[in-house]
Design an enzyme around this catalytic site. Structure first.
Site, PDB file in Angstrom:
ATOM      1  N   ASP A 189       7.044  -5.280  -0.595  1.00  0.00           N
ATOM      2  CA  ASP A 189       5.857  -4.909  -1.378  1.00  0.00           C
ATOM      3  C   ASP A 189       6.018  -3.478  -1.882  1.00  0.00           C
ATOM      4  O   ASP A 189       6.023  -2.525  -1.113  1.00  0.00           O
ATOM      5  CB  ASP A 189       4.607  -5.004  -0.492  1.00  0.00           C
ATOM      6  CG  ASP A 189       3.332  -4.747  -1.276  1.00  0.00           C
ATOM      7  OD1 ASP A 189       2.721  -5.716  -1.752  1.00  0.00           O
ATOM      8  OD2 ASP A 189       2.958  -3.556  -1.432  1.00  0.00           O
ATOM      9  N   TYR A 207       4.544   3.992  -6.619  1.00  0.00           N
ATOM     10  CA  TYR A 207       5.283   4.479  -5.440  1.00  0.00           C
ATOM     11  C   TYR A 207       6.550   5.247  -5.854  1.00  0.00           C
ATOM     12  O   TYR A 207       7.136   5.970  -5.041  1.00  0.00           O
ATOM     13  CB  TYR A 207       5.670   3.346  -4.479  1.00  0.00           C
ATOM     14  CG  TYR A 207       4.520   2.539  -3.904  1.00  0.00           C
ATOM     15  CD1 TYR A 207       3.193   2.952  -4.054  1.00  0.00           C
ATOM     16  CD2 TYR A 207       4.749   1.352  -3.205  1.00  0.00           C
ATOM     17  CE1 TYR A 207       2.144   2.201  -3.544  1.00  0.00           C
ATOM     18  CE2 TYR A 207       3.701   0.597  -2.686  1.00  0.00           C
ATOM     19  CZ  TYR A 207       2.402   1.026  -2.872  1.00  0.00           C
ATOM     20  OH  TYR A 207       1.372   0.279  -2.359  1.00  0.00           O
ATOM     21  N   LYS A 236       3.212  -3.659  -8.661  1.00  0.00           N
ATOM     22  CA  LYS A 236       1.802  -3.546  -9.092  1.00  0.00           C
ATOM     23  C   LYS A 236       1.663  -2.698 -10.351  1.00  0.00           C
ATOM     24  O   LYS A 236       2.412  -1.731 -10.537  1.00  0.00           O
ATOM     25  CB  LYS A 236       0.957  -2.912  -7.966  1.00  0.00           C
ATOM     26  CG  LYS A 236       1.184  -3.547  -6.602  1.00  0.00           C
ATOM     27  CD  LYS A 236       0.286  -2.978  -5.515  1.00  0.00           C
ATOM     28  CE  LYS A 236       0.759  -3.430  -4.142  1.00  0.00           C
ATOM     29  NZ  LYS A 236       1.780  -2.557  -3.546  1.00  0.00           N
ATOM     30  N   HIS A 274      -3.384  -3.031  -9.479  1.00  0.00           N
ATOM     31  CA  HIS A 274      -3.406  -2.222  -8.259  1.00  0.00           C
ATOM     32  C   HIS A 274      -4.834  -1.878  -7.803  1.00  0.00           C
ATOM     33  O   HIS A 274      -5.156  -1.974  -6.622  1.00  0.00           O
ATOM     34  CB  HIS A 274      -2.588  -0.945  -8.501  1.00  0.00           C
ATOM     35  CG  HIS A 274      -2.016  -0.357  -7.262  1.00  0.00           C
ATOM     36  ND1 HIS A 274      -0.758   0.210  -7.219  1.00  0.00           N
ATOM     37  CD2 HIS A 274      -2.507  -0.223  -6.010  1.00  0.00           C
ATOM     38  CE1 HIS A 274      -0.511   0.648  -5.998  1.00  0.00           C
ATOM     39  NE2 HIS A 274      -1.560   0.401  -5.253  1.00  0.00           N
TER      40      HIS A 274
HETATM   41  P1  NAD Z   1       0.568   0.960   7.586  1.00  0.00           P
HETATM   42  O1  NAD Z   1      -0.723   0.576   8.180  1.00  0.00           O
HETATM   43  O2  NAD Z   1       1.662  -0.044   7.428  1.00  0.00           O
HETATM   44  O3  NAD Z   1       1.052   2.202   8.448  1.00  0.00           O
HETATM   45  C1  NAD Z   1       2.312   2.772   8.311  1.00  0.00           C
HETATM   46  C2  NAD Z   1       2.431   3.875   9.357  1.00  0.00           C
HETATM   47  O4  NAD Z   1       2.204   3.328  10.662  1.00  0.00           O
HETATM   48  C3  NAD Z   1       3.822   4.486   9.417  1.00  0.00           C
HETATM   49  O5  NAD Z   1       3.959   5.513   8.460  1.00  0.00           O
HETATM   50  C4  NAD Z   1       3.877   4.994  10.850  1.00  0.00           C
HETATM   51  O6  NAD Z   1       3.168   6.204  10.940  1.00  0.00           O
HETATM   52  C5  NAD Z   1       3.084   3.933  11.590  1.00  0.00           C
HETATM   53  N1  NAD Z   1       3.947   2.863  12.163  1.00  0.00           N
HETATM   54  C6  NAD Z   1       4.602   1.861  11.522  1.00  0.00           C
HETATM   55  N2  NAD Z   1       5.245   1.061  12.390  1.00  0.00           N
HETATM   56  C7  NAD Z   1       5.017   1.587  13.620  1.00  0.00           C
HETATM   57  C8  NAD Z   1       5.424   1.219  14.929  1.00  0.00           C
HETATM   58  N3  NAD Z   1       6.171   0.133  15.144  1.00  0.00           N
HETATM   59  N4  NAD Z   1       4.994   1.979  15.972  1.00  0.00           N
HETATM   60  C9  NAD Z   1       4.206   3.062  15.765  1.00  0.00           C
HETATM   61  N5  NAD Z   1       3.791   3.459  14.544  1.00  0.00           N
HETATM   62  C10 NAD Z   1       4.194   2.728  13.486  1.00  0.00           C
HETATM   63  O7  NAD Z   1       0.243   1.685   6.180  1.00  0.00           O
HETATM   64  P2  NAD Z   1       0.673   1.522   4.684  1.00  0.00           P
HETATM   65  O8  NAD Z   1       2.103   1.833   4.497  1.00  0.00           O
HETATM   66  O9  NAD Z   1      -0.287   2.319   3.896  1.00  0.00           O
HETATM   67  O10 NAD Z   1       0.423  -0.026   4.368  1.00  0.00           O
HETATM   68  C11 NAD Z   1       1.444  -1.017   4.350  1.00  0.00           C
HETATM   69  C12 NAD Z   1       1.823  -1.375   2.940  1.00  0.00           C
HETATM   70  O11 NAD Z   1       0.668  -1.794   2.215  1.00  0.00           O
HETATM   71  C13 NAD Z   1       2.353  -0.204   2.104  1.00  0.00           C
HETATM   72  O12 NAD Z   1       3.651   0.182   2.448  1.00  0.00           O
HETATM   73  C14 NAD Z   1       2.200  -0.758   0.724  1.00  0.00           C
HETATM   74  O13 NAD Z   1       3.226  -1.695   0.448  1.00  0.00           O
HETATM   75  C15 NAD Z   1       0.844  -1.453   0.832  1.00  0.00           C
HETATM   76  N6  NAD Z   1      -0.284  -0.585   0.394  1.00  0.00           N
HETATM   77  C16 NAD Z   1      -1.018  -0.983  -0.672  1.00  0.00           C
HETATM   78  C17 NAD Z   1      -2.110  -0.235  -1.103  1.00  0.00           C
HETATM   79  C18 NAD Z   1      -2.923  -0.730  -2.269  1.00  0.00           C
HETATM   80  O14 NAD Z   1      -3.789   0.008  -2.754  1.00  0.00           O
HETATM   81  N7  NAD Z   1      -2.700  -1.934  -2.739  1.00  0.00           N
HETATM   82  C19 NAD Z   1      -2.430   0.966  -0.459  1.00  0.00           C
HETATM   83  C20 NAD Z   1      -1.668   1.374   0.620  1.00  0.00           C
HETATM   84  C21 NAD Z   1      -0.613   0.579   1.051  1.00  0.00           C
END
Ligand code: NAD
Length: 277
Positions: free
Chosen positions: A45, A50, A75, A106
């Site tokens: 994704d 990004y 997106k 988005h």
């Molecule tokens: P997430 O909830 O996946 O959190 C990521 C963070 O969690 C990492 O940076 C790290 O700090 C922690 N983490 C990850 N794996 C871990 C583990 N095994 N143990 C401990 N800590 C851990 O947050 P995200 O990246 O914002 O969301 C996931 C995906 O969703 C994004 O990468 C993106 O593809 C999507 N996204 C979309 C939107 C949107 O507006 N559509 C917004 C934000 C994210």
């Protein structure tokens, strides 16, 4: 490990677990996506905003994995809602692909009122084969209803902020009533909250010999939500994929559901507050 496939309302299927690359450094994206593909992820994704679509594309090319085995989402950014065809062409060029599997609006940016126009263009892009499926992100019920009033194509997914502190069951039920699958963004609370320390998470983690992050990912999967946690650490990328060797009980699921904080649990912006920037 077999990742379940979820059938979308247009007949296509999406792997329920993927790898998200929000805030993954463009210089590290190629190696981290390659690592994710090596571990077994087949769903990536990304998004134009990004700034790392090129890295995703290089990893896809280097992996040698047949294109049809991959599910790639990107997106449309907010300032391109009147220009979606050119924006998707730019994303495809950066990804080095002829088509993506899923193209999302988005954010609705309701104050600008261009999301219906963008949706009509996405329908044409799908019909032209540039994307296999089309969907939305951060849409509220009223935005979905507008698409429904003026077009006959339902988004296949709505990608929304969703984690134990922000659950919004009423809205999720409404999306599902329209045959729209839920994708969770920020599924781990973006690593910004104290969610990993809650006993409702740590107790099952201890019992099953897994990490708090694995428990939360499992909770999403058992709720039939599509999820793509992000990590820039190879060991965590592997850990977040290793979630098929245990199952949370009904009571454990319910205890995590009890962590909901409603609107107070929101970590990102409310969709109605996001505009073209
Ligand atoms: P997430 O909830 O996946 O959190 C990521 C963070 O969690 C990492 O940076 C790290 O700090 C922690 N983490 C990850 N794996 C871990 C583990 N095994 N143990 C401990 N800590 C851990 O947050 P995200 O990246 O914002 O969301 C996931 C995906 O969703 C994004 O990468 C993106 O593809 C999507 N996204 C979309 C939107 C949107 O507006 N559509 C917004 C934000 C994210």
């Amino acid at each position: 490990m077999t990742v379940p496939m979820i059938k979308l309302n247009d007949g296509n299927c999406i792997p329920q677990l993927g790898y998200g690359v929000f805030q993954v450094d463009p210089d590290k994206t190629e190696e981290l996506v390659l690592e994710a593909l090596r571990v077994g992820y087949r769903h990536i994704d990304t998004a134009a905003i990004y700034g790392n679509e090129e890295g995703v594309g290089r990893a896809i090319a280097k992996s040698g994995i047949p294109r049809e085995e991959l599910f790639i989402t990107t997106k449309l950014w907010n300032d391109r809602q009147t220009d979606a065809a050119a924006a998707l062409d730019e994303s495809l060029h950066k990804l080095g692909l002829d088509y993506v599997d899923l193209y999302l609006i988005h954010w609705p940016c309701p104050a600008n009122d261009h999301y219906l126009e963008a949706w009509k263009e996405l329908i044409k892009l799908r019909d032209a084969g540039k994307t296999r499926s089309i969907g939305v992100s951060n849409f509220e019920i009223e935005h979905l209803e507008k698409l429904e009033t003026y077009t006959d194509v339902e988004p296949v997914v709505n990608q929304v902020e969703l984690h134990p502190y922000l659950q919004r069951w009423r809205e999720l039920d409404a999306f599902r009533a329209h045959n729209i699958q839920i994708e969770a963004w920020g599924p781990l609370g973006q690593g910004k909250s104290d969610i990993f320390e809650q006993p409702e998470i740590t107790e099952p983690a201890h019992k099953y010999g897994v990490s708090p992050a694995q428990v939360i990912i499992r909770w999403h999967l058992q709720n039939n939500v599509i999820v793509f946690p992000k990590s820039a650490t190879p060991s965590r990328i592997a850990e977040n994929f290793d979630v098929f060797g245990f199952e949370l009980s009904e009571d454990e699921m319910a205890a995590i559901t009890g962590l909901d904080r409603g609107e107070e649990g929101r970590g990102g912006s409310h969709p109605n507050d996001v505009n073209v920037s």
